[in-house]
Design a protein around this motif. Structure first.
Motif, PDB file in Angstrom:
ATOM      1  N   SER A 186      -6.976   1.643  -3.811  1.00 60.48           N
ATOM      2  CA  SER A 186      -6.876   0.577  -4.794  1.00 60.48           C
ATOM      3  C   SER A 186      -7.091   1.124  -6.206  1.00 60.48           C
ATOM      4  CB  SER A 186      -7.872  -0.531  -4.476  1.00 60.48           C
ATOM      5  OG  SER A 186      -7.537  -1.679  -5.248  1.00 60.48           O
ATOM      6  N   VAL A 187      -7.037   0.204  -7.187  1.00 60.14           N
ATOM      7  CA  VAL A 187      -7.167   0.621  -8.592  1.00 60.14           C
ATOM      8  C   VAL A 187      -8.649   0.787  -8.942  1.00 60.14           C
ATOM      9  CG1 VAL A 187      -4.997  -0.261  -9.489  1.00 60.14           C
ATOM     10  CG2 VAL A 187      -6.913  -1.833  -9.205  1.00 60.14           C
ATOM     11  N   MET A 188      -9.327   1.608  -8.163  1.00 67.31           N
ATOM     12  CA  MET A 188     -10.763   1.773  -8.332  1.00 67.31           C
ATOM     13  C   MET A 188     -11.136   3.247  -8.220  1.00 67.31           C
ATOM     14  SD  MET A 188     -12.058   0.772  -4.607  1.00 67.31           S
ATOM     15  CE  MET A 188     -13.208   2.115  -4.750  1.00 67.31           C
TER      16      MET A 188
ATOM     17  N   LYS B 216       0.813  -1.218   0.000  1.00 69.54           N
ATOM     18  CA  LYS B 216       0.000   0.000   0.000  1.00 69.54           C
ATOM     19  C   LYS B 216       0.846   1.268   0.000  1.00 69.54           C
ATOM     20  CE  LYS B 216      -4.189  -1.836   0.141  1.00 69.54           C
ATOM     21  NZ  LYS B 216      -5.132  -1.695  -1.000  1.00 69.54           N
ATOM     22  N   ILE B 217       2.019   1.205   0.613  1.00 73.66           N
ATOM     23  CA  ILE B 217       2.848   2.409   0.745  1.00 73.66           C
ATOM     24  C   ILE B 217       3.320   2.946  -0.616  1.00 73.66           C
ATOM     25  CG2 ILE B 217       5.086   1.231   1.086  1.00 73.66           C
ATOM     26  CD1 ILE B 217       4.952   3.693   3.527  1.00 73.66           C
ATOM     27  N   ASN B 218       3.459   2.071  -1.616  1.00 69.42           N
ATOM     28  CA  ASN B 218       3.900   2.527  -2.945  1.00 69.42           C
ATOM     29  C   ASN B 218       2.954   3.598  -3.491  1.00 69.42           C
ATOM     30  OD1 ASN B 218       5.694   0.363  -2.696  1.00 69.42           O
ATOM     31  ND2 ASN B 218       4.386  -1.008  -3.887  1.00 69.42           N
ATOM     32  N   ASN B 219       1.664   3.297  -3.381  1.00 66.71           N
ATOM     33  CA  ASN B 219       0.629   4.194  -3.875  1.00 66.71           C
ATOM     34  C   ASN B 219       0.476   5.423  -2.995  1.00 66.71           C
ATOM     35  OD1 ASN B 219      -1.900   5.156  -4.971  1.00 66.71           O
ATOM     36  ND2 ASN B 219      -2.950   3.996  -3.371  1.00 66.71           N
TER      37      ASN B 219
ATOM     38  N   VAL C  86      -3.169   4.796  -9.566  1.00 64.13           N
ATOM     39  CA  VAL C  86      -2.791   3.789  -8.571  1.00 64.13           C
ATOM     40  C   VAL C  86      -2.047   2.633  -9.247  1.00 64.13           C
ATOM     41  CG1 VAL C  86      -3.624   2.201  -6.788  1.00 64.13           C
ATOM     42  CG2 VAL C  86      -4.708   4.446  -7.056  1.00 64.13           C
ATOM     43  N   SER C  87      -2.481   2.248 -10.439  1.00 66.44           N
ATOM     44  CA  SER C  87      -1.761   1.146 -11.078  1.00 66.44           C
ATOM     45  C   SER C  87      -0.375   1.596 -11.535  1.00 66.44           C
ATOM     46  CB  SER C  87      -2.611   0.495 -12.181  1.00 66.44           C
ATOM     47  OG  SER C  87      -2.349   1.037 -13.413  1.00 66.44           O
ATOM     48  N   ASP C  88      -0.231   2.852 -11.934  1.00 67.94           N
ATOM     49  CA  ASP C  88       1.110   3.370 -12.249  1.00 67.94           C
ATOM     50  C   ASP C  88       2.014   3.335 -11.016  1.00 67.94           C
ATOM     51  OD1 ASP C  88       0.309   3.879 -14.825  1.00 67.94           O
ATOM     52  OD2 ASP C  88       0.167   6.054 -14.601  1.00 67.94           O
ATOM     53  N   PHE C  89       1.489   3.812  -9.877  1.00 69.96           N
ATOM     54  CA  PHE C  89       2.308   3.828  -8.652  1.00 69.96           C
ATOM     55  C   PHE C  89       2.663   2.410  -8.204  1.00 69.96           C
ATOM     56  CE2 PHE C  89       0.263   8.151  -7.447  1.00 69.96           C
ATOM     57  CZ  PHE C  89       1.282   8.846  -8.062  1.00 69.96           C
TER      58      PHE C  89
ATOM     59  N   CYS D  64      -3.290 -11.823  -5.045  1.00 68.60           N
ATOM     60  CA  CYS D  64      -4.673 -11.763  -4.575  1.00 68.60           C
ATOM     61  C   CYS D  64      -5.337 -10.488  -5.106  1.00 68.60           C
ATOM     62  CB  CYS D  64      -4.731 -11.795  -3.050  1.00 68.60           C
ATOM     63  SG  CYS D  64      -3.988 -10.367  -2.235  1.00 68.60           S
ATOM     64  N   VAL D  65      -6.676 -10.526  -5.205  1.00 71.31           N
ATOM     65  CA  VAL D  65      -7.430  -9.396  -5.750  1.00 71.31           C
ATOM     66  C   VAL D  65      -8.628  -9.068  -4.871  1.00 71.31           C
ATOM     67  CG1 VAL D  65      -8.629  -8.478  -7.768  1.00 71.31           C
ATOM     68  CG2 VAL D  65      -6.896 -10.219  -8.082  1.00 71.31           C
ATOM     69  N   GLY D  66      -8.647  -7.826  -4.362  1.00 70.43           N
ATOM     70  CA  GLY D  66      -9.856  -7.292  -3.736  1.00 70.43           C
ATOM     71  C   GLY D  66     -10.312  -6.211  -4.695  1.00 70.43           C
ATOM     72  N   GLY D  67      -9.856  -4.977  -4.473  1.00 73.89           N
ATOM     73  CA  GLY D  67      -9.998  -3.932  -5.486  1.00 73.89           C
ATOM     74  C   GLY D  67      -9.008  -4.217  -6.617  1.00 73.89           C
ATOM     75  N   GLY D  68      -7.830  -4.732  -6.243  1.00 66.79           N
ATOM     76  CA  GLY D  68      -6.891  -5.240  -7.232  1.00 66.79           C
ATOM     77  C   GLY D  68      -5.604  -4.462  -7.412  1.00 66.79           C
ATOM     78  N   SER D  69      -5.157  -3.686  -6.389  1.00 68.08           N
ATOM     79  CA  SER D  69      -3.979  -2.845  -6.631  1.00 68.08           C
ATOM     80  C   SER D  69      -2.664  -3.625  -6.616  1.00 68.08           C
ATOM     81  CB  SER D  69      -3.919  -1.663  -5.664  1.00 68.08           C
ATOM     82  OG  SER D  69      -3.610  -2.057  -4.361  1.00 68.08           O
ATOM     83  N   ASN D  70      -2.524  -4.591  -5.709  1.00 73.92           N
ATOM     84  CA  ASN D  70      -1.241  -5.308  -5.705  1.00 73.92           C
ATOM     85  C   ASN D  70      -1.137  -6.199  -6.934  1.00 73.92           C
ATOM     86  OD1 ASN D  70      -0.829  -8.374  -4.932  1.00 73.92           O
ATOM     87  ND2 ASN D  70      -2.652  -7.767  -3.782  1.00 73.92           N
ATOM     88  N   ALA D  71      -2.288  -6.734  -7.377  1.00 67.33           N
ATOM     89  CA  ALA D  71      -2.288  -7.567  -8.579  1.00 67.33           C
ATOM     90  C   ALA D  71      -1.968  -6.723  -9.822  1.00 67.33           C
ATOM     91  CB  ALA D  71      -3.642  -8.261  -8.744  1.00 67.33           C
ATOM     92  N   MET D  72      -2.558  -5.525  -9.930  1.00 65.50           N
ATOM     93  CA  MET D  72      -2.241  -4.660 -11.077  1.00 65.50           C
ATOM     94  C   MET D  72      -0.760  -4.326 -11.087  1.00 65.50           C
ATOM     95  SD  MET D  72      -4.299  -4.195 -13.436  1.00 65.50           S
ATOM     96  CE  MET D  72      -3.298  -3.031 -14.348  1.00 65.50           C
ATOM     97  N   GLY D  73      -0.228  -4.051  -9.876  1.00 67.34           N
ATOM     98  CA  GLY D  73       1.195  -3.739  -9.767  1.00 67.34           C
ATOM     99  C   GLY D  73       2.068  -4.902 -10.214  1.00 67.34           C
TER     100      GLY D  73
END
Lengths: 401, 280
Positions: free
Chosen positions: A195-197, A92-95, A206-209, A235-244
């Protein structure tokens, strides 16, 4: 590729994305989009962000070869991308570093954020403290209970935590409350979506970060093996770590991209959060995407053991990746995730977040089916200290944190 | 980017006319809000009729949404009561048909976009025409995205009522371009609900809108007293009251309809005092 910046029609990914938000917020979201479009190509901004990622967040994170798991499962070579070792304990800290830096450039003095498991809330409170910004976090009441320690952690960092009692008292309701608060006060406040939402520019930004995750994986694996991975699992919830984790592999057709959704107590029960598997197209939280909802478009009350995956929607890029079949999405139940939580602890000495253990559980299924010269990279999005008490209770232990 | 709400040349439509007539009387318009199905199907029909009896010129009927991000706690609670009574989009249309048997008051729907999207854009607006809905207000549809809805609103002669917020500023000319029905001015930032103080910037907002359209302007969000209503009516063409009425409905007594009619009468009277300076 429709998920890459160059060919994006301002936040549209196939039919998904867009900006479906009240007029009270449009002016601010437009300003944010302009600011992001400017700073994403600004070398000073990028340098400042990279400095914080390196010297504050501890990047690059390790790409760790899981020798014992690889031997035990007897198939593909397994690597973990250790986002759990970042400062604050998750990706999460990346974003958050990117968004708060941008907010500061826009002259904001206050940030607000939603949080499910508390990882995004903790990251936001941390960077807000570092940058001298006022911070308010919105968290569902149910989540404040199952992640009580994180609530105190955020308060310790100087944030105000609002417990949200509307709806199911989980992540969706925390997002509603944060959006409402932002519509009350935009002049000095930035909403750090976790997240990427949400409306454009959030999914893109968010996906860029987060794309630094796959950028590093690609480089690290190249250095170590000279190869691309055969599969990337997240894993995917909203999906930010997966997009990353997917981002820099989207244009590499030999790399399988696999997102693991929360199947809760099973996708045939009502208690799950498997949006791609069971959801339908809808418009909610500022975006057109896939949602779990009824035939009238009322959003479902979803469930997962993991507070971070307990969300009825998914980011628009994932909905598009699923439609084009570029990425695959699989459901992992509570039981499977808990089993993985224990397995990775015993095999590798890593206590991983219950969210990330949804991905680990799929690696346990996938690795034995693959050849020994093939490579799986699994994104360990967060550390599991926050989950220990809850998992103990799940296993019938009578301990409380 | 944004689509004008309608080509200014083509104007005469039945439902739009009823909405225009509601604003074309000798007095400023009073617009009252009711959540469909709150607290039951029959009682919300009675509330709409009570608004009509009290002199409401337009009734705004809310379709309950599971996650009403533009609404404050009063209307959120109303939505929960309506869900508990089993409201669905299909039943909202039945409810409108029931009202139409007894009243010719101008009706508009307040509905979140996902409810329309899932019902199907064509099917939704066709149903609006069939049951006698004159306009639709969609709180989460900004001008950037309205191109996907407009063709259907046009096809079935339903006004798509644009919202203008205190932060709209430079966006105003584009937002109100080609407005049919009326322009909904959000008086203050945040969500729906009663407020003691309204935005001071309201006069400037209304002036900016008048520069771009001759459509009537109604102001909502936060208004609940006759004094506030009179003040607003002095500068706008209509006053929208939601949460104050929903609060009366929430008490759910045998007197509810009577109280709504009395409240509406009191509010309309305050508005009627303000003479119409120009005919629309």
């Amino acid at each position: 590729m429709q998920t890459k910046k160059t060919s994006e029609l301002k936040g549209r990914f196939g039919e998904y994305g867009g900006q479906y938000i009240p007029e009270t917020l449009m002016s601010e979201v437009t300003k944010l989009a302009k600011a992001y479009e400017h700073y994403q190509d600004d070398p000073d901004f990028q340098a400042e962000m990279m400095d914080l990622l390196k010297n504050y967040a501890n990047r690059p994170s390790l790409l760790y070869y899981a020798k014992r798991m690889t031997a035990d499962l007897g198939g593909a070579q397994i690597y973990f991308k250790r986002e759990d070792l970042n400062h604050t304990g998750s990706h999460k800290i990346n974003n958050v570093i990117g968004q708060i830096l941008l907010a500061k450039k826009m002259g904001k003095t206050r940030v607000i954020a939603e949080t499910g498991a508390g990882q995004h809330g903790v990251a936001t409170a941390t960077v807000a403290a570092l940058m001298g910004m006022e911070c308010e976090i919105f968290m569902g009441q149910v989540d404040t209970k199952r992640q009580a320690l994180n609530v105190y952690r955020m308060e310790l960092l100087g944030a105000k935590v609002n417990s949200i009692t509307t709806g199911t008292g989980t992540l969706k309701d925390a997002v509603n409350a944060a959006m409402q608060e932002w519509s009350r006060r935009t002049s000095d406040t930035h909403y750090v979506i976790g997240s990427v939402m949400g409306p454009y520019p959030f999914p893109t930004m968010v996906s860029d970060f987060q794309s630094i995750i796959s950028k590093e994986i690609k480089q690290q694996l190249q250095e170590e093996t000279g190869k691309l991975p055969d599969a990337v699992v997240a894993c995917v919830g909203g999906g930010s770590n997966a997009m990353g984790a997917f981002y820099h592999f989207i244009d590499e057709p030999t790399v399988r991209l696999i997102g693991c959704e929360a199947a809760g107590k099973g996708v045939n029960t009502k208690q799950h959060a498997a949006t791609i598997e069971r959801g339908s197209v809808g418009i909610f939280h500022g975006m057109k995407s896939k949602f779990l909802q009824n035939e009238d478009g009322q959003i479902d009350q979803v469930y997962s053991i993991s507070a971070g995956l307990d969300y009825p929607g998914i980011g628009p890029q994932h909905a598009a990746l699923a439609d084009t079949k570029r990425a695959e999405y699989v459901g992992i139940t509570d039981d499977e995730a808990v089993e993985a939580f224990e397995y990775i602890a015993r095999q590798e000495g890593i206590i991983a977040a219950i969210e990330s253990c949804h991905a680990v559980a799929y690696v346990m299924k996938l690795a034995p089916q693959m050849k020994k010269d093939q490579i799986i990279v699994c994104n360990l999005s967060g550390r599991g200290d926050k989950d220990v008490a809850a998992i103990a209770r799940y296993k019938g232990e009578k301990i409380y944190d | 980017m944004s689509q004008p709400l309608r080509d200014t040349k083509e104007r005469k439509f039945m439902t739009e006319q009823r909405l225009r007539e509601a604003f074309g009387k000798q007095h400023k318009a009073f617009i009252g809000f009711v959540t469909a199905g709150d607290p039951t199907f029959d009682k919300s029909v009675a509330s709409i009729l009570a608004l009509d009896a009290g002199g409401a010129d337009v009734v705004e009927v809310g379709i309950p949404f599971s996650d009403p991000v533009a609404d404050g706690p009063v209307i959120q609670d109303a939505d929960l009561r309506a869900f508990a009574a089993g409201i669905t989009t299909t039943k909202v249309f039945e409810l409108v048909e029931e009202v139409r048997r007894k009243s010719d008051v101008s009706l508009v729907l307040l509905v979140y976009l996902n409810n329309i999207f899932k019902y199907g854009y064509d099917r939704f607006f066709s149903k609006c025409k069939q049951v006698g809905i004159d306009g639709v207000i969609i709180p989460d549809l900004p001008m950037e995205e309205r191109g996907e809805v407009l063709p259907f609103a046009h096809k079935y002669q339903c006004a798509l009522i644009p919202l203008v917020a205190p932060t709209s500023a430079k966006r105003i000319p584009q937002i109100v371009q080609g407005t049919t029905g009326f322009v909904y001015v959000v008086s203050s930032m945040g969500v729906t609900g009663v407020r003691s103080q309204l935005d001071s910037n309201l006069e400037d907002m209304i002036a900016a809108i008048r520069n771009s359209t001759d459509a009537p302007i109604a102001v909502g969000f936060g208004i609940h007293t006759p004094e506030q209503a009179a003040k607003i009516a002095a500068i706008a063409d209509g006053v929208i009251v939601g949460s104050a009425i929903v609060k009366i409905i929430a008490q759910n007594t045998a007197e509810t309809s009577k109280k709504i009619t009395e409240y509406t009468r009191k509010m309309s009277k305050a508005i009627y005092k303000i003479n119409r300076e120009k005919s629309l």
